[in-house]
Design a protein around this motif. Structure first.
Motif, short mmCIF file in Angstrom:
data_model
loop_
_atom_site.label_atom_id
_atom_site.label_comp_id
_atom_site.label_asym_id
_atom_site.label_seq_id
_atom_site.Cartn_x
_atom_site.Cartn_y
_atom_site.Cartn_z
N ALA A 196 -8.12 10.55 17.94
CA ALA A 196 -6.83 10.90 18.55
C ALA A 196 -5.73 10.87 17.49
N ILE A 197 -4.79 11.80 17.62
CA ILE A 197 -3.63 11.83 16.72
C ILE A 197 -2.37 12.16 17.51
N ASP A 198 -1.23 11.81 16.92
CA ASP A 198 0.07 12.19 17.46
C ASP A 198 0.48 13.46 16.73
N LEU A 199 0.28 14.59 17.35
CA LEU A 199 0.52 15.88 16.70
C LEU A 199 1.99 16.07 16.32
N ASP A 200 2.90 15.65 17.19
CA ASP A 200 4.33 15.78 16.88
C ASP A 200 4.70 14.99 15.63
N LYS A 201 4.15 13.77 15.52
CA LYS A 201 4.45 12.93 14.35
C LYS A 201 3.86 13.56 13.09
N LEU A 202 2.65 14.09 13.23
CA LEU A 202 1.99 14.74 12.10
C LEU A 202 2.84 15.91 11.58
N ILE A 203 3.37 16.72 12.51
CA ILE A 203 4.22 17.87 12.13
C ILE A 203 5.52 17.37 11.51
N ALA A 204 6.12 16.33 12.12
CA ALA A 204 7.38 15.77 11.59
C ALA A 204 7.20 15.20 10.19
N ASP A 205 6.00 14.70 9.91
CA ASP A 205 5.71 14.14 8.58
C ASP A 205 5.40 15.22 7.55
N GLY A 206 5.46 16.49 7.97
CA GLY A 206 5.30 17.59 7.03
C GLY A 206 3.90 18.14 6.88
N TYR A 207 2.98 17.80 7.79
CA TYR A 207 1.61 18.27 7.69
C TYR A 207 1.56 19.81 7.74
N LYS A 208 0.77 20.38 6.86
CA LYS A 208 0.53 21.83 6.86
C LYS A 208 -0.97 22.06 7.01
N ASP A 209 -1.32 22.85 8.00
CA ASP A 209 -2.73 23.15 8.23
C ASP A 209 -3.23 24.12 7.16
N SER A 210 -4.54 24.13 6.95
CA SER A 210 -5.10 25.06 5.96
C SER A 210 -6.30 25.79 6.57
N LYS A 211 -6.53 27.01 6.08
CA LYS A 211 -7.68 27.79 6.55
C LYS A 211 -8.99 27.15 6.11
N GLU A 212 -8.97 26.52 4.93
CA GLU A 212 -10.18 25.93 4.37
C GLU A 212 -10.63 24.69 5.16
N ASP A 213 -9.68 23.91 5.64
CA ASP A 213 -9.99 22.65 6.32
C ASP A 213 -9.05 22.49 7.52
N PRO A 214 -9.22 23.34 8.55
CA PRO A 214 -8.27 23.32 9.67
C PRO A 214 -8.36 22.06 10.52
N LEU A 215 -7.23 21.67 11.04
CA LEU A 215 -7.10 20.45 11.84
C LEU A 215 -8.04 20.47 13.05
N TYR A 216 -8.09 21.60 13.74
CA TYR A 216 -8.84 21.65 14.99
C TYR A 216 -10.33 21.34 14.81
N LYS A 217 -10.87 21.65 13.64
CA LYS A 217 -12.30 21.42 13.41
C LYS A 217 -12.63 19.94 13.31
N LYS A 218 -11.63 19.10 13.01
CA LYS A 218 -11.87 17.68 12.75
C LYS A 218 -11.64 16.80 13.97
N HIS A 219 -11.32 17.40 15.10
CA HIS A 219 -10.99 16.61 16.30
C HIS A 219 -11.74 17.19 17.50
N TYR A 220 -12.40 16.28 18.22
CA TYR A 220 -13.25 16.68 19.34
C TYR A 220 -12.57 16.45 20.68
N LEU A 221 -12.71 17.43 21.57
CA LEU A 221 -12.30 17.29 22.96
C LEU A 221 -13.34 18.03 23.79
N SER A 222 -13.94 17.33 24.74
CA SER A 222 -14.98 17.97 25.54
C SER A 222 -14.41 19.16 26.31
N GLU A 223 -15.28 20.08 26.65
CA GLU A 223 -14.84 21.27 27.39
C GLU A 223 -14.22 20.88 28.74
N LYS A 224 -14.82 19.89 29.41
CA LYS A 224 -14.28 19.44 30.70
C LYS A 224 -12.87 18.88 30.55
#
Length: 202
Positions: free
Chosen positions: A26-54
């Motif tokens: 789990a992460i605080d996405l708003d805090k991550l963005i406020a801290d200056g996080y920039k996503d990358s095509k090589e290592d995208p954020l969504y691939k590193k975090h799991y959420l079941s389909e349900k």
């Protein structure tokens, strides 16, 4: 001035934040963005975090309901058409008498063709269906929201094996995925407090 587009953008962002709050880890996405996080095509954020389909569908649908993005347009029309074609039920208020108090009852409503005839009924239904088809924009909005949340904004992925392997090879050898349903955590007394549970997902 606030527009519908602004409201939909807000819904997408808040839904995404909530998804990452319940993701693993789990992460605080708003805090991550406020801290200056920039996503990358090589290592995208969504691939590193799991959420079941349900859980994805559960959260998506909560935000759709809250922001009025639900697609109940055709259901409403079908209910109306069924009511007119087959008849239905309506309120039947019974006023008070000297023997009993007033009360609310129900009575059957006949089909429309028994009231105005088949030809007039067919004409009415034809116009209702034209209206239904012309103003069907609600389903477009709902479909767009679904597609955006699934594919367009980088919501957490549902590949538990990938996420587990990623974290086990990136400094968390004991990382494992917990199997849970969000509504169980919120409403089931067997689980710890929500904040405590969310902390355990980090």
């Amino acid at each position: 001035m606030l527009t519908r587009s602004d409201i939909l953008s807000e819904a997408i962002h808040k839904c995404l934040v909530e998804m990452y709050k319940w993701a693993q880890p789990a992460i605080d996405l708003d805090k991550l963005i406020a801290d200056g996080y920039k996503d990358s095509k090589e290592d995208p954020l969504y691939k590193k975090h799991y959420l079941s389909e349900k859980n994805f569908i559960y959260l998506r649908d909560i935000y759709k309901d809250a922001y009025g993005i639900t697609d109940d347009w055709n259901d409403t029309f079908e209910l109306l058409i069924d009511y007119l074609v087959k008849g239905g039920t309506e309120d039947d208020y019974k006023p008070a008498t000297k023997d009993r108090p007033a009360y609310r009852d129900y009575k059957k409503v006949p089909s429309l063709d028994t009231l105005i005839g088949k030809e007039a009924t067919d004409k009415c239904l034809e116009h209702i269906k034209k209206c239904q088809n012309f103003y069907c924009g609600h389903s477009r909005e709902s479909n767009q929201f679904d597609m955006t949340m699934a594919l367009g904004v980088g919501s957490p992925n549902s590949n538990a094996e990938y996420v587990t392997k990623y974290w086990q090879s990136h400094g968390r050898p004991d990382f494992t995925i917990k199997d849970f349903k969000i509504d169980d955590i919120i409403y089931d007394d067997e689980y710890p407090a929500v904040d405590e549970f969310l902390e355990s997902l980090k």
